[in-house]
Design a protein around this motif. Sequence first.
Motif, PDB file in Angstrom:
ATOM      1  N   TYR A 134      57.151  30.492 -13.929  1.00  0.00           N
ATOM      2  CA  TYR A 134      56.866  31.869 -14.357  1.00  0.00           C
ATOM      3  C   TYR A 134      57.680  32.869 -13.531  1.00  0.00           C
ATOM      4  O   TYR A 134      58.143  33.884 -14.058  1.00  0.00           O
ATOM      5  CB  TYR A 134      55.374  32.175 -14.250  1.00  0.00           C
ATOM      6  CG  TYR A 134      55.016  33.454 -14.980  1.00  0.00           C
ATOM      7  CD1 TYR A 134      54.826  33.456 -16.354  1.00  0.00           C
ATOM      8  CD2 TYR A 134      54.904  34.672 -14.302  1.00  0.00           C
ATOM      9  CE1 TYR A 134      54.521  34.623 -17.039  1.00  0.00           C
ATOM     10  CE2 TYR A 134      54.608  35.832 -14.978  1.00  0.00           C
ATOM     11  CZ  TYR A 134      54.417  35.803 -16.343  1.00  0.00           C
ATOM     12  OH  TYR A 134      54.141  36.984 -17.027  1.00  0.00           O
ATOM     13  N   ALA A 176      50.979  32.402 -20.285  1.00  0.00           N
ATOM     14  CA  ALA A 176      51.587  31.952 -19.034  1.00  0.00           C
ATOM     15  C   ALA A 176      51.193  32.861 -17.875  1.00  0.00           C
ATOM     16  O   ALA A 176      50.959  32.401 -16.755  1.00  0.00           O
ATOM     17  CB  ALA A 176      53.109  31.903 -19.181  1.00  0.00           C
ATOM     18  N   VAL A 198      55.023  26.062 -19.473  1.00  0.00           N
ATOM     19  CA  VAL A 198      55.593  27.291 -18.909  1.00  0.00           C
ATOM     20  C   VAL A 198      57.058  27.067 -18.536  1.00  0.00           C
ATOM     21  O   VAL A 198      57.904  27.957 -18.720  1.00  0.00           O
ATOM     22  CB  VAL A 198      54.780  27.745 -17.679  1.00  0.00           C
ATOM     23  CG1 VAL A 198      55.406  28.980 -17.040  1.00  0.00           C
ATOM     24  CG2 VAL A 198      53.340  28.053 -18.072  1.00  0.00           C
TER      25      VAL A 198
END
Length: 216
Positions: A134, A176, A198
């Motif tokens: 992320y 996410a 992700v």
Amino acid sequence: MRPAAVPDVFAGFLDPDRDEARDLLSRELSKSDYHRPESFVRKAVGWLLERIDGLIEILPGSSGLSTLLLGAVLALVLVAVGFAVRGTRRGSRLREPGARPVLDEPGMSAQDYRDRAAAAVRAGDWDAVLLDSYRAIAAGAEERTLLDELPGTTAHEVAVGLRGPFPQHADQIGQAADLFDAVCYGDQHTDQQEAERVRELDRVLARTRPARALVG
């Protein structure tokens, strides 16, 4: 009607003499809002009280000019302190769980985060894979100038900022962001499936042309 943002001290501020003005200022600045734990605000309040107290001492009586000058000074002081308090409150919110910056390591590129996520895959550390994937999304968006003022930006602010460039992936990015907060600040753990999801989202966004680039 008096605006709600105006401090209560102005409600009774009509024509004070020096002693009344000192009392008004002291009562206003003694309120809890002006005495948060932040050392900067405490020091600023103390310094301002000393300066205003000295000014009150030299003002000649309670003439119209003295009252006008004192009123203007009081207004400026309270506005300045109000801005300082709001600024420190905003900074403290960034340190609360769920409201912290995604990127807190200066100098790390999106590829750096991807490399670190790859190393975490080999180690089987799925929490780290999800977090760094992320972060790679956020850093990649910054490098592509899709997000402004990324330092201090939270996971959900990143997700909101990417809705425009990637409308078809908005739900996935939002999910996410939820996972990022849950793992990073909520003491929860993820699994391989979520972490890889992700990570794949980062890959997809990296090769997707932003929607705004198609305009014109």
